[in-house]
Scaffold this motif. Structure first.
Motif, mmCIF file in Angstrom:
data_model
loop_
_atom_site.group_PDB
_atom_site.id
_atom_site.type_symbol
_atom_site.label_atom_id
_atom_site.label_comp_id
_atom_site.label_asym_id
_atom_site.label_seq_id
_atom_site.Cartn_x
_atom_site.Cartn_y
_atom_site.Cartn_z
ATOM 1 N N THR A 16 -44.276 -25.632 45.795
ATOM 2 C CA THR A 16 -44.019 -25.018 44.484
ATOM 3 C C THR A 16 -43.629 -23.558 44.648
ATOM 4 O O THR A 16 -42.702 -23.069 43.976
ATOM 5 C CB THR A 16 -45.251 -25.160 43.568
ATOM 6 N N GLN A 17 -44.295 -22.844 45.549
ATOM 7 C CA GLN A 17 -43.935 -21.442 45.798
ATOM 8 C C GLN A 17 -42.505 -21.324 46.314
ATOM 9 O O GLN A 17 -41.769 -20.416 45.922
ATOM 10 C CB GLN A 17 -44.912 -20.805 46.784
ATOM 11 N N TYR A 19 -39.936 -23.449 45.763
ATOM 12 C CA TYR A 19 -38.992 -23.746 44.678
ATOM 13 C C TYR A 19 -39.014 -22.687 43.586
ATOM 14 O O TYR A 19 -37.962 -22.260 43.107
ATOM 15 C CB TYR A 19 -39.266 -25.135 44.091
ATOM 16 N N ASP A 20 -40.202 -22.237 43.195
ATOM 17 C CA ASP A 20 -40.281 -21.202 42.169
ATOM 18 C C ASP A 20 -39.609 -19.914 42.637
ATOM 19 O O ASP A 20 -38.898 -19.260 41.864
ATOM 20 C CB ASP A 20 -41.733 -20.924 41.770
ATOM 21 N N ARG A 24 -36.238 -18.359 40.790
ATOM 22 C CA ARG A 24 -36.524 -17.142 40.028
ATOM 23 C C ARG A 24 -35.265 -16.420 39.536
ATOM 24 O O ARG A 24 -35.209 -15.990 38.375
ATOM 25 C CB ARG A 24 -37.408 -16.198 40.843
ATOM 26 N N THR A 29 -38.813 -21.884 36.397
ATOM 27 C CA THR A 29 -39.799 -22.362 37.349
ATOM 28 C C THR A 29 -39.359 -23.752 37.801
ATOM 29 O O THR A 29 -38.469 -24.363 37.192
ATOM 30 C CB THR A 29 -41.194 -22.472 36.706
ATOM 31 N N SER A 30 -39.996 -24.264 38.824
ATOM 32 C CA SER A 30 -39.648 -25.608 39.291
ATOM 33 C C SER A 30 -39.932 -26.649 38.205
ATOM 34 O O SER A 30 -39.158 -27.595 38.037
ATOM 35 C CB SER A 30 -40.399 -25.939 40.586
ATOM 36 N N THR A 31 -40.995 -26.476 37.455
ATOM 37 C CA THR A 31 -41.302 -27.408 36.364
ATOM 38 C C THR A 31 -40.212 -27.371 35.305
ATOM 39 O O THR A 31 -39.752 -28.423 34.840
ATOM 40 C CB THR A 31 -42.668 -27.079 35.737
#
Length: 136
Positions: A16-17, A19-20, A24, A29-31
């Protein structure tokens, strides 16, 4: 860690870090990126259908959709009942996805480089298998 849950949560935090961080510059965000992709792939999908497709809690999906709606990236269509609300990308949402896709691809490439292509494909297949066999 011997705990499957703890190990997977550690791994998902790291991914997640990645992809986020990559997304950016697009302000996503990835979501949010995944939700925009889902809305594009399934035009007029209901909130519950999106939650089911992404194996996400419907409350989380509703909250996240509201944020991207407020940003002008999606719009509700059709039914006024929030439980039956359907979604469509706006022109701004399409433009944001176009901007974000190369950034997302850089995150994909980074994960694949870290794992190797065979293990990255296996990770994806195992995740999908887990969702199919255990998911709610």
């Amino acid at each position: 860690m011997p705990c499957y849950c703890a190990s997977l949560r550690q791994a998902t935090r790291v991914i997640t870090q990645i992809y986020d961080g990559a997304l950016r510059p697009a302000g996503l965000t990835s979501t949010q990126f995944n939700l925009l992709e889902a809305v594009e792939l399934a035009p007029e999908a209901r909130t519950g259908e999106i939650a089911l497709a992404l194996a996400m809690d419907s409350t989380t999906v509703t909250r996240s959709l509201r944020l991207i709606e407020e940003a002008g990236l999606i719009r509700p269509i059709g039914v006024e009942d929030r439980r039956e609300r359907r979604w469509s990308l706006t022109a701004r949402g399409r433009a944001r996805l176009t901007q974000a896709r190369p950034l997302w691809q850089s995150a994909q490439d980074r994960v694949e480089q870290a794992l190797g292509s065979a293990d990255a494909a296996r990770l994806q297949a195992l995740g999908f298998k887990l969702v199919l066999n255990v998911g709610t």
